[in-house]
Design an enzyme around this catalytic site. Structure first.
Site, PDB file in Angstrom:
ATOM      1  N   ASP A 168      17.517 -15.909   3.949  1.00 13.78           N
ATOM      2  CA  ASP A 168      18.372 -14.760   4.201  1.00 13.78           C
ATOM      3  C   ASP A 168      19.400 -15.216   5.225  1.00 13.78           C
ATOM      4  OD1 ASP A 168      19.241 -12.141   4.420  1.00 13.78           O
ATOM      5  OD2 ASP A 168      17.987 -11.834   6.174  1.00 13.78           O
ATOM      6  N   LYS A 169      20.481 -14.524   5.319  1.00 15.08           N
ATOM      7  CA  LYS A 169      21.462 -14.943   6.326  1.00 15.08           C
ATOM      8  C   LYS A 169      21.300 -14.149   7.615  1.00 15.08           C
ATOM      9  CE  LYS A 169      25.782 -13.747   6.207  1.00 15.08           C
ATOM     10  NZ  LYS A 169      25.952 -13.235   7.557  1.00 15.08           N
ATOM     11  N   THR A 170      21.448 -12.847   7.465  1.00 14.72           N
ATOM     12  CA  THR A 170      21.482 -12.024   8.663  1.00 14.72           C
ATOM     13  C   THR A 170      20.107 -11.984   9.305  1.00 14.72           C
ATOM     14  OG1 THR A 170      23.026 -10.698   7.459  1.00 14.72           O
ATOM     15  CG2 THR A 170      22.253  -9.829   9.543  1.00 14.72           C
ATOM     16  N   ASP A 202      14.111 -11.917   7.473  1.00 16.14           N
ATOM     17  CA  ASP A 202      13.627 -11.127   8.591  1.00 16.14           C
ATOM     18  C   ASP A 202      13.600  -9.632   8.322  1.00 16.14           C
ATOM     19  OD1 ASP A 202      16.372 -10.677   8.590  1.00 16.14           O
ATOM     20  OD2 ASP A 202      16.324 -10.131  10.696  1.00 16.14           O
ATOM     21  N   LYS A 211      31.279   6.039   8.115  1.00 11.65           N
ATOM     22  CA  LYS A 211      31.341   4.643   8.547  1.00 11.65           C
ATOM     23  C   LYS A 211      30.611   3.845   7.483  1.00 11.65           C
ATOM     24  CE  LYS A 211      28.141   3.122  11.170  1.00 11.65           C
ATOM     25  NZ  LYS A 211      27.198   3.007  12.264  1.00 11.65           N
ATOM     26  N   PHE A 223      22.316   6.387   6.210  1.00 18.29           N
ATOM     27  CA  PHE A 223      22.746   5.198   5.501  1.00 18.29           C
ATOM     28  C   PHE A 223      21.790   4.898   4.368  1.00 18.29           C
ATOM     29  CE2 PHE A 223      22.529   0.706   4.741  1.00 18.29           C
ATOM     30  CZ  PHE A 223      23.858   0.384   4.591  1.00 18.29           C
ATOM     31  N   ASP A 277      14.186  -8.581   2.556  1.00  8.70           N
ATOM     32  CA  ASP A 277      13.718  -9.909   2.162  1.00  8.70           C
ATOM     33  C   ASP A 277      12.269  -9.889   1.715  1.00  8.70           C
ATOM     34  OD1 ASP A 277      16.176 -10.935   3.077  1.00  8.70           O
ATOM     35  OD2 ASP A 277      15.415 -10.821   5.122  1.00  8.70           O
ATOM     36  N   THR A 307      22.247 -13.656   0.472  1.00 11.60           N
ATOM     37  CA  THR A 307      22.578 -12.661   1.476  1.00 11.60           C
ATOM     38  C   THR A 307      23.193 -11.436   0.839  1.00 11.60           C
ATOM     39  OG1 THR A 307      23.930 -12.227   3.409  1.00 11.60           O
ATOM     40  CG2 THR A 307      24.774 -13.821   1.856  1.00 11.60           C
ATOM     41  N   ARG A 358      31.330  -9.324  10.388  1.00 13.35           N
ATOM     42  CA  ARG A 358      30.909  -8.205   9.536  1.00 13.35           C
ATOM     43  C   ARG A 358      31.910  -7.086   9.707  1.00 13.35           C
ATOM     44  NH1 ARG A 358      25.065  -8.479   8.788  1.00 13.35           N
ATOM     45  NH2 ARG A 358      24.823  -6.238   8.634  1.00 13.35           N
TER      46      ARG A 358
END
Lengths: 1520, 350
Positions: A415-417, A1107, A832, A808, A1111, A955, A875
């Site tokens: 994963d990236k983030t 994380d 947002k 969200f 994932d 990602t 981001r």
């Protein structure tokens, strides 16, 4: 599930009936209506009670159940079968009791282990079951203490602050004025932020204490399930009214009540039916690759065993047959005195031989492997290098049985983030109304952190950390002084390391290191904000309508308001240190100050609170402020302060605790009594407002109008609070209260106070935005379910009435809040979200008027800046707003409420409702948040790649961000080409893949001869097939074919097409030949599909690391799942096999521990097979001399205990401690990892080689003593004992040859083994002359030790037996050392020399290691990426920003994505120079420029971008 | 994992050599430099030992004589073919000549070939408890003895089991054909078994004042035996019952189908046997009882002297010599290979 089942058949029938009825739902009545909780009449009696029992066994059931479970393992059944076979007289080989010994031993060891575990579970169950809680008792008409286990469904339970919930409780009442209850769910999902739960709607209006006796509802809800985020049901009142129940009403077992003094609820699910318990899954069981391989060989062992048995059986039959009818004297008849036919005796013998040869299937192998793995896990746990000081966490191995898989990984999916990056969001830049604010000062500040960081490394004992540390923990008054110092010294010492330290201290508050908190505002923007604020202030003062504000200023204001309120951030006060949770042990229930408690919990706030403010109380509380706070029972202080955190509009004036509390409560009541008509209209529809009617009556004396309230609140926040407070009739109290304080109070800058507010956000970027807004003096000071309080410059505190929060979700990728703007009184929607999600919803500007033009301009400019941000690896989030007219709102509200109350399909309806609202937005601006790379990520990736691991990054982020992060972490190399696949349709995707394949084929077919001569790829590639690797030359591993200097970038949509069954092969073929693969904008499902595809199709070992919750599926699918125990809760960790604190630890985990575990275990397993085969073969040879009768020269004792005792320990030690190469070398030479990837320690042929060696050795061990004793008067056991000893010696020396490092433990263990054997033998042979019939080796060992011949044999036999192996090892080590052996040789060199060699270059190292092409090709990378350490450090210092800045040419001004060519600067000679563009164009006739293939501008750098489709809209996944 | 320490770094692992896997260790490398000296050393040691052992073995003497059908024994051999003749005594004589005097202790063995004393069922068919003198087992032998636990009359057999039943019952008298006439070669027929066997493992049932026949009252003799167990040695009353040396020797089951068992040791007190057996002709008078025909067995007598590590067995010294040569050969090969090809390996290291 201990359900009380009545014996009564009638009841049973009723129960069945009921079960039928309650198939879908569960009905909960209040228990107090019935006499006994378990009584006949109680409708709740069928539900599980709250007693938990996680134990598997009871005293009685332990033996049968445990045995039953153990017999699930086939090996155990087999061994028991053999042991039982011994009891059959015809076939028995050993004394039956003795033959049982090993099985019983193994079973009992496991049983004892199980018993111990179960006992521990029992104890913890018991502890939990005996925790106290308050349950309403009908008889005593009050809450009485009860044990948790006595709590039943339908009970009313009273919860106090910091109590842990005993069961799933429906919240009916809360002492909180807003009828809220805060809970901390860390034990459930690891999220440390507080969550708000609401009292059931129909109980909201209770202004007096909830009286259980008056409760008359019946609750219908779902059956128990394990979905933590869902709860549906309704409550039916006697009046017939129905109220829906949501998950917001449910408090889950295991959570902790925070910030709420007192709450009452009814228990819905208890015990094992609680959601927390239903979520409790056992540990995962996985079988490692090595074990699978081993099982194949165990199977072969079985076959060998059967062949051997068959052979002897046939031999025996023939032997019998040759004597014909005349039986020799030595052929004993059957016990009955009858003759056995040769056939019959052969059959009997077959069974006997199975018993005799049973050792071949090593009974101890399975146990030994388990022991070794536990030790390995222990050592991995203990590794200091895998310990993270910052979070005080070390690696956790959650799966105990796949340690060796770590050494065999081939593909890493990351994963990236949060995995590669820190997931600590730092606000970097923003654009408002089309104007970019670059925040240069902020960037400088961030750069400073990094520099400081590296400086700190050089001189770690730098001072200046102490004051800060103090400032966190000490009381506020002290902090005021310190604050100024610390902010000053902050610049100097505020390095990242310190930030870490600070975050350790405030561990429980996530996302709050100074780096993220302290944002230096952009001066230009700050001016604007100030200007805006003052204008607004001015206008308000002159009661001008707010709409007259210049639109750019209005946008700025709206932008910051949106940043501040459009989130779910909860504000908490620092004076309520969350560390105090530690007090929360059972039995340590915080002693609430009784008076305080009674006062606070009484709902008739007014009268009590005025009483509360009586002098002595206040004096008590305030006069000796600092000592009190420190010395007093913490809980009392906590209780007070928490209250304030709840109403944070006053929280700025925290220290005036009690006096304020009083006023505060009233303020709240005032707020809840609006008078305007439209508000009444809304009130009728707004669920959270339903209470206000009754409130207004109860607090009618305090009714004021809203504007007053507003004014009041804003005045309140200003330092001169007294004026307002006088209205609340408490002058003298307040004076009292303030008298000791004022000097501090006056001198304190407001911001300092606010600075101590902590924001607890569900996702770190929310917190980053709130902190960013705070830097512009727009700070969030309080959040309640129906109100957000914001402090704005010049305007003071403003309370936004929060009408709705549309949370969200990953489909919408945005969140919205609907508020009533206090200044304009308009109903405003702030949204947002990801730019792709927002940009689509922006109201198309009508180009007619100037306003429209302006909008259009803003739109295009913002889009442009968004692209810029993305290119910088930031981001991006867009902020938009929308103003609703009252009619529109009412219209929407109507349908929204319908959706909310729907029971069926509520989620979908709510989703649609949200979609209806979020349209025609007005763009305000966008933000760029940086997600910092974790420490050491580029180095880790470089070395993992050198280790031959393919790294894929999956990602949810959008393409540009992902690509840039990939560059920054060296996943993509500027020198390599990037294939970008963006397709709009299945067909386009197919074509793209085809083209890429052709391209790769053509390009690298030409260049392959240049790269290395040994490679010959792609000649056999068919467009549809996976690359089949060419037959590997000599030692070339059958690794994935030809990894080129290519990177593949693919986006989510294309990935979806590529993962289609028809295209997946092609996709894999393309991906496989790329050095790195980057999948952007992929959903969790896609992630797991990719992993599954690679795993299944390529038959490779996969590791997934991540994380976040997104994932989890990927982690579960992969062979090894690694969770990063980072910021995003524990879900990934819960699903993982290993949990790491940081990504960089993966390097040591894989390269060192993985390698070690693998090689240790592989060698041990091979050794086991060898050992047993060698030992059993001895007996087999003997069969030729005893008429195949199954007798053995090795005494039954030795035979049975040889494996179990005499030869068991050394291999365990070796299997645990042996290090073929030192950790340093393994890390410096990642190439050594290929050893495990290619399973070089344990290949199928090695099993057979070992078998052959075993047979050879046993031949030697058998025949040397045979010939030495031949033709003598030796008896069976006098001859068998030396053979046993010799076999033991040989086996141990063999282990010695295979042992690479000899520690004291090895010596100790080997000598222990030998001495154990001789001690046991001597004792056994001296113990009793008759006890061990039929064999009777009395005194033979003693005789043996006096026999010189024995010692002569001891020299010659092991020497002769081990000669070939020793010779082979010596030859191999001398002439063709494997890479691992070279590594060992390096170890032997002095450290200095070794370092020199390693730093010389990786290429030179790679060369002699064998003709492995990718060593060669990787050598160049390593030259650049890994070995030049100084260069690396420099790069690190320069940081992400400079990196990306340098590597990316400045973007052009076009607003469309993808036209900007992110080509790296001129690449060097690593790519094929001879290749010119035309050569591959001709080879790919399908390509034409119109297809979107962009040719590199110059011949030097290649960057191919494929993109298809007209509109490549970018969608970014906000929280990946 | 133990107690949780308080403090911010409470979970920090210990920095101990063991836990960090940094135990001091000796890691030998199996390369030519380390291995070759060892190889040469081993070769040398084995060579020396082999030569020494060979010389020692050369000094021993051994004489074997297969008497199954030799001399006058062919008659007995034929006779014993028929089980019905089992009761009829048969004796025969074989002649052997010793070319070179046997120096030192001379051991007289009888040997059997193709007699599988090591068959599993045969080996198990005995009752050690009975042999150690337990009265219970005397009267009710262990089930291991089946079917040799009871005789035809239903009496318990003592000693029971197939091993005892099949005892070798030939007896030998060795005569030295001295020039002065034939001299009976004195053989020690006692003390030929292990001390522990004679004194611990085999005991007669405690008899108080009873004589052996009284003790064994109520037991039957094994099927093939001509004499009861208390009457095995007519010459020495203390050598009877379970502690009879021949029985004990027989009961120690041989490891291989071809074996020899000690029959007696030369008694060297008197001339001319003080130094061993002098050269010359000898005859062996055999009381030929043991049938071997039906299992294609052979019987032999063996006269031998022993070395400190056993009888005349050339295998061990030869094994040493061969191994030594092998090691040497391998060492040379390795040396050559190392010199020729190993250079690259060394280069790599540098």
């Amino acid at each position: 599930m201990a359900r009380d089942s009545e014996e009564d058949p009638k009841a049973a029938k009723r129960q069945r009936k009921r079960k039928q009825k309650e198939n879908k739902t569960r009905t909960v009545h209040a228990n107090i209506l019935y006499d006994h909780a378990k009584g006949e009449e109680n409708p709740n009696r069928h539900y599980a009670n709250n007693k938990i029992k996680t134990t598997k066994y009871t005293v009685l059931s332990f033996l049968p159940k445990n045995l039953f479970e153990q017999f699930h393992r086939f090996a155990n059944v087999y061994f028991v079968f053999i042991a039982l076979l011994n009891f059959v007289p015809v076939v028995n080989a050993f004394q039956p009791e003795l033959a049982l010994a090993p099985v019983v031993f193994i079973l009992s060891v496991t049983a004892i282990k199980d018993l111990w575990e179960d006992y521990r579970r029992h104890r913890s169950d018991n502890e939990i079951n005996h925790m106290d809680c308050l349950v309403y008792c009908r008889v005593e008409r009050r809450y009485v203490e009860k044990f948790w286990k006595e709590v039943r469904v339908g009970d009313f339970i009273r919860l106090r602050c910091n109590e842990i919930l005993p069961a799933d409780v429906l919240l009916l009442s809360s002492s909180d004025p807003d009828r809220l209850c805060h809970i901390e769910t860390a034990t459930l999902d690891g999220e440390t932020n507080l969550k708000q739960r609401q009292v059931v709607r129909s109980f909201l209006d209770l202004d007096c204490d909830f009286d259980p006796l008056k409760y008359n509802g019946i609750i219908e809800c779902e059956k128990p399930n394990n979905d933590l985020n869902r709860f549906r049901g309704y409550i039916v009142h006697r009046s017939g009214r129905r109220d829906a129940l949501y998950k917001e009403n449910l408090l889950l077992r295991g959570c902790t009540i925070r910030n709420t003094e007192d709450a009452v609820g009814i228990i819905i699910y208890a015990g094992h039916e609680t959601k927390a318990m239903l979520n409790n899954n056992g540990p995962r069981y996985k079988r490692s690759k090595l074990e699978r391989q081993m099982n194949v060989d165990v199977f072969w062992c079985v076959i060998i065993l059967l062949v051997m048995c068959l052979f002897t059986a046939v031999g025996h039959g023939l032997w019998m047959f040759q004597y014909g009818d005349k039986r020799p004297v030595f052929d004993v008849l059957s016990p009955e005195g009858t003759d056995l036919s040769p056939v019959m005796s052969a059959i009997y013998l077959f069974l006997t031989m199975i018993i005799v040869f049973q050792v071949l299937i090593p009974i101890s192998l399975f146990v030994s492997i388990e022991i070794v793995k536990i030790c390995q896990v222990f050592f991995i746990h203990q590794d200091l290098d895998l310990y993270d000081e910052e979070t005080d966490s070390n690696l956790q191995c959650r799966a105990l049985n796949i340690t060796e898989d770590l050494g065999q990984m081939q593909y890493i999916f990351s994963d990236k983030t949060g995995t590669l990056t820190e997931n600590k969001m730092v606000f970097r830049r923003c654009t408002v109304a089309g104007v970019e604010y670059s925040h240069d000062a902020n960037a400088k500040r961030l750069a400073m952190y990094q520099e400081m960081d590296s400086e700190e490394e050089e001189c770690p004992s730098r001072g200046g950390t102490l004051p800060r540390r103090d400032s966190v923990g000490s009381h506020q008054s002290a902090k005021v002084v310190l604050r100024s110092q610390s902010t000053k010294s902050h610049r100097r010492t505020g390095s990242r390391a310190e930030a870490k330290r600070a975050s350790i201290l405030s561990k429980h508050t996530a996302f709050s290191s100074p780096m993220e908190k302290d944002i230096t505002p952009d001066p230009q923007l700050l001016d604007k904000v100030n200007e805006c604020g003052s204008q607004m202030d001015f206008m308000r003062f002159h009661s001008q309508p707010m709409s007259q504000l210049p639109s750019d200023l209005a946008d700025v204001l709206d932008f910051f308001v949106a940043l501040t309120i459009c989130n779910t951030v909860v504000v908490s006060s620092p004076n309520q240190p969350r560390q105090k949770q530690q007090l929360l042990q059972p039995g340590h229930q915080p002693l609430l100050h009784p008076r305080l408690l009674s006062v606070l919990s009484s709902p008739s706030a007014e009268s009590t609170l005025t009483k509360l403010d009586e002098e002595q109380n206040l004096q008590q509380a305030f006069s000796p402020v600092p000592p009190q706070y420190d010395g007093r029972p913490l809980s009392a202080a906590e209780g007070e302060l928490r209250y304030e955190a709840e109403s944070p509009d006053e929280a700025a004036l925290v220290y005036a605790a009690r006096a304020y509390k009083c006023s505060l409560v009233r303020m709240r009541f005032e707020l809840k009594s609006p008078v305007k008509t439209i508000e009444d209209f809304i009130k009728r529809f707004t669920p959270s407002r339903l209470t206000s009617g009754s409130n207004s009556s109860s607090s009618s004396s305090l009714v004021t109008n809203r504007s007053f309230t507003r004014g009041c609140s804003s005045v309140l926040s200003s330092p001169s609070a007294e004026s307002t407070l006088t209205k609340l009739d408490e002058e003298q109290n307040l004076q009292q209260a303030f008298s000791p304080v004022p000097p501090q109070y006056d001198g304190r800058p407001l911001s300092a106070v606010e600075g101590e507010l902590r924001y607890e956000a569900e996702s770190p970027d929310e917190a980053a935005l709130v902190y960013a807004a705070r830097a512009y003096k727009c700070s969030l000071v309080g959040r309640l379910p129906d109100q957000v309080t914001v402090e704005l410059p010049h305007l003071g505190k403003l309370s936004f009435e929060l009408l709705h929060t549309l949370g969200f979700d990953s489909t919408r990728k945005r969140m919205s809040v609907v508020v009533r703007h206090p200044l304009t009184d308009q109903i405003t929607v702030y949204t947002k979200g990801a730019d792709s999600a927002i940009m689509e919803l922006i109201r198309p500007p009508d180009t007619g008027n100037s306003k429209g033009k302006r909008h259009k301009k803003i739109l295009s400019r913002t889009q442009h800046f968004l692209n810029l941000y993305a290119a910088d690896g930031l981001r991006t989030l867009c902020i938009a707003k929308k103003v609703l007219s009252k009619e529109q709102y009412a219209c929407w509200l109507q349908r929204h409420l319908e959706a909310e109350t729907a029971i069926q399909g509520r989620e979908e309806l709510l989703f649609e409702s949200a979609l209806r609202l979020e349209t025609n937005l007005q763009l305000l601006g966008a933000t760029g948040i940086e997600d910092r790379l974790q420490d050491g990520v580029p180095e880790t990736i470089a070395s993992l790649r050198q280790a031959g691991l393919q790294i894929w990054v999956l990602t949810g982020d959008k393409q540009e961000t992902a690509v840039n992060i990939a560059y920054a972490c060296k996943l993509l190399d500027p020198e390599e080409e990037i294939l970008t696949l963006n397709a709009d349709s299945q067909e386009a995707c197919a074509v793209l893949l085809e083209e890429s394949l052709h391209y790769i084929q053509a390009k690298f077919l030409c260049s392959s001869s240049e790269h290395t001569t040994t490679k010959s790829y792609h000649s056999n590639v068919s467009p549809f097939g996976i690359y089949t690797p060419p037959p590997p030359p000599s030692s070339c591993p059958p690794a994935p074919p030809a990894v080129h200097q290519l990177g593949l970038v693919i986006d989510g949509r294309t990935l979806a097409y590529a993962l289609d069954r028809s295209l997946e092969d092609k996709f894999l073929a393309v991906a496989q030949s790329c050095r790195s693969v980057l999948c952007c904008r992929s959903t969790p499902l896609q992630k797991s599909m990719v992993v599954k595809l690679v795993r299944n199709k390529l038959k490779v070992m996969t590791l997934a690391i991540g994380d976040g919750a997104n994932d989890v599926s990927m982690i579960q699918v992969a062979d090894v799942g690694v969770g990063i125990s980072g910021q995003e809760g524990m879900q990934a960790v819960m699903a993982s096999d290993f949990a790491l604190p940081r990504f960089r630890y993966l390097q040591k985990l894989l390269l060192v521990h993985g390698h070690w575990c693998y090689s240790r275990l592989a060698n041990m397993i091979l050794y086991f097979f060898y050992k047993n085969a060698m030992f059993v073969a001895l007996i087999f040879w003997y069969q030729f001399y005893c008429g195949f009768s199954g007798s053995s020269m090795i005494d039954q004792w030795y035979l049975i205990f040889f494996n179990l005792m005499f030869s068991a320990f050394p291999q365990l030690i070796t299997g645990t401690l042996d290090k073929d190469v030192s950790a340093e070398t393994l890390q410096q030479l990642p190439q050594l990892y290929t050893n495990g990837q290619n399973s070089e320690e344990y290949k199928p042929y090695m099993f057979w080689m070992n078998m052959i060696d075993a047979f050879y050795q046993s031949l030697v061990c058998f025949f040397i003593p045979y010939f030495a004793y031949a033709d003598s008067d030796v008896d069976l056991f006098t001859w068998g004992t030396p053979i046993t000893s010799l076999a033991l010696f040989t086996i141990l020396v063999h282990l010695g040859i295979e042992t690479k490092t000899w520690t004291r433990m090895n010596w100790l263990c080997i000598s222990f083994s030998v001495s154990l054997f001789f001690t046991v033998a001597l004792c056994y042979n001296a113990y009793c002359p008759t006890c061990f019939s039929p064999s009777n080796p009395y005194w033979s060992m003693q005789r043996l030790l006096q026999d010189p011949l024995f010692y002569l044999l001891c020299v010659i036999t092991p020497a002769a037996a081990l000669l070939p192996r020793y010779f082979y090892r010596a030859c191999q080590g001398t002439l063709f050392p494997s890479p691992v052996q070279v590594g060992r040789q390096l170890d032997k060199l002095p450290a200095e020399t070794r370092r020199n060699i390693l730093s010389l270059s990786g290429v030179k190292m790679g060369l002699p290691l064998g003709p492995k092409p990718h060593f060669l090709s990787l050598g160049k990378t390593s030259f650049k990426g890994c070995n030049k350490k100084q260069q690396q450090q420099q790069q690190q210092r320069r940081g992400l920003q400079t990196d990306s800045d340098k590597e990316l040419p400045s973007a052009d001004k076009d607003t469309l994505p993808y036209t900007k060519d992110a080509a790296p600067p001129a690449s060097k000679d690593c790519l094929d120079q001879t290749l010119d563009a035309s050569s591959w164009i001709t080879s790919t006739p399908l390509l034409s420029p119109s297809d979107g293939v962009q040719f590199p501008p110059d011949g030097d750098s290649f960057c191919v971008k494929y993109s298809r489709g007209s509109e490549d809209r970018l969608k970014s996944d906000q929280s990946s | 994992m133990g107690k949780v320490k308080p403090g911010p770094l409470s979970r920090r692992p210990d920095n101990s050599a063991f836990k960090q896997q940094r135990l001091p260790a000796w890691s030998p490398m199996l390369t030519a430099n380390t291995v070759l000296p060892f190889f040469y050393f081993m070769a040398l040691i084995c060579m020396l030992l082999g030569v020494w052992l060979l010389l020692t073995v050369q000094s021993t003497q051994e004489l074997k004589l297969d008497y199954t059908e030799a001399g006058t024994c062919d008659i007995c051999f034929e006779k014993r073919k028929n089980v019905s003749n089992a009761d009829q005594p048969c004796s025969c004589t074989v002649v052997l000549s010793i070319k070179k005097a046997f120096k030192g202790d001379v051991f007289f063995y009888y040997g059997l070939q193709n007699f599988h004393q090591n068959l599993r069922r045969y080996m198990d068919s005995r009752d050690d408890a009975q042999m150690v003198g337990r009265k219970n087992n005397l009267k009710s032998p262990s089930t291991y003895c089946l079917p040799f636990d009871k005789d035809k009359n239903g009496l318990p057999v003592a000693p029971c089991g197939a091993v005892a039943n099949s005892i070798f019952n030939d007896s030998f008298t060795l005569r030295y054909m001295a020039p002065s006439g034939s001299v009976l070669v004195p053989l020690l027929r006692k003390g030929i078994s292990w001390y522990t066997d004679k004194n611990i493992k085999y005991r007669n049932p405690s008899n108080g004042n009873m004589t052996l026949p009284q003790v064994f009252e109520g037991t039957g003799r094994p099927l093939y035996w001509q004499k009861p167990v208390y009457d095995l040695d007519p010459h020495d009353a203390t050598n009877n019952g379970f502690i009879n040396d021949d029985l004990i020797v027989w009961m120690r089951e041989a490891a291989f189908p071809n074996f020899k068992k000690l029959y007696g040791v030369l008694y060297r007190a008197n001339k001319p046997f003080v130094n061993g057996l002098p050269a010359g002709n000898y005859s062996v008078d055999i009381s030929y009882n043991f049938p071997v025909k039906y299992f294609q067995g052979r019987k032999e007598v063996v006269l031998t002297t022993l070395t400190w590590f056993g009888g005349q067995n050339h295998f061990l010294p030869i094994a040493y010599l061969v191994t030594s040569c092998l090691i040497l050969l391998i060492a040379v090969i390795l040396t050559v290979a190392w010199c020729k090809f190993g250079k690259s390996g060394r280069n790599m290291e540098e």
